[in-house]
Design a protein around this motif. Structure first.
Motif: not given
Length: 109
Positions: A48-59, A83-98
């Motif tokens: 989750h942290l790596a995703w929030a930081q934009g490090r998708l491969h690390n995530a 998912s709700p916590n990911l939104e709080i943490a700043g992740i755009d969950t619309s990218s979750m399906p991807m």
């Protein structure tokens, strides 16, 4: 909480920092956790942290480690549940399906 070598107090602190979008500080504590005896949830949260930081491969790498400790189905369910916590943490969950599709591809399912 008195034992300085215990990760018990570190996990909620790292999670709170993540939710507060204090990613660098959360990274410090998650790195400490991963240097000890990490579990599936620790890898999940590091993903989750790596995703929030934009490090998708690390995530994806951390999510793969989480699935190895539990299962692919448990991982997907945990990400959806968070998912709700990911939104709080700043992740755009619309990218979750991807992200979930990428994980299914990586995990062979």
């Amino acid at each position: 909480f008195i034992d300085e070598t215990s990760d018990r107090p570190v996990r909620p602190l790292a999670w709170a920092l993540f939710l507060s979008r204090r990613y660098d500080e959360a990274q410090t504590y998650y790195s400490r956790i991963l240097a000890g005896s990490p579990n599936a949830n620790d890898y999940l949260n590091m993903g989750h942290l790596a995703w929030a930081q934009g490090r998708l491969h690390n995530a994806i790498d951390f999510y793969r480690l989480s699935a190895a400790e539990s299962s692919a189905d448990a991982l997907v369910a945990s990400i959806r549940d968070d998912s709700p916590n990911l939104e709080i943490a700043g992740i755009d969950t619309s990218s979750m399906p991807m992200m979930l599709d990428a994980l299914r591809y990586e995990l062979g399912g």
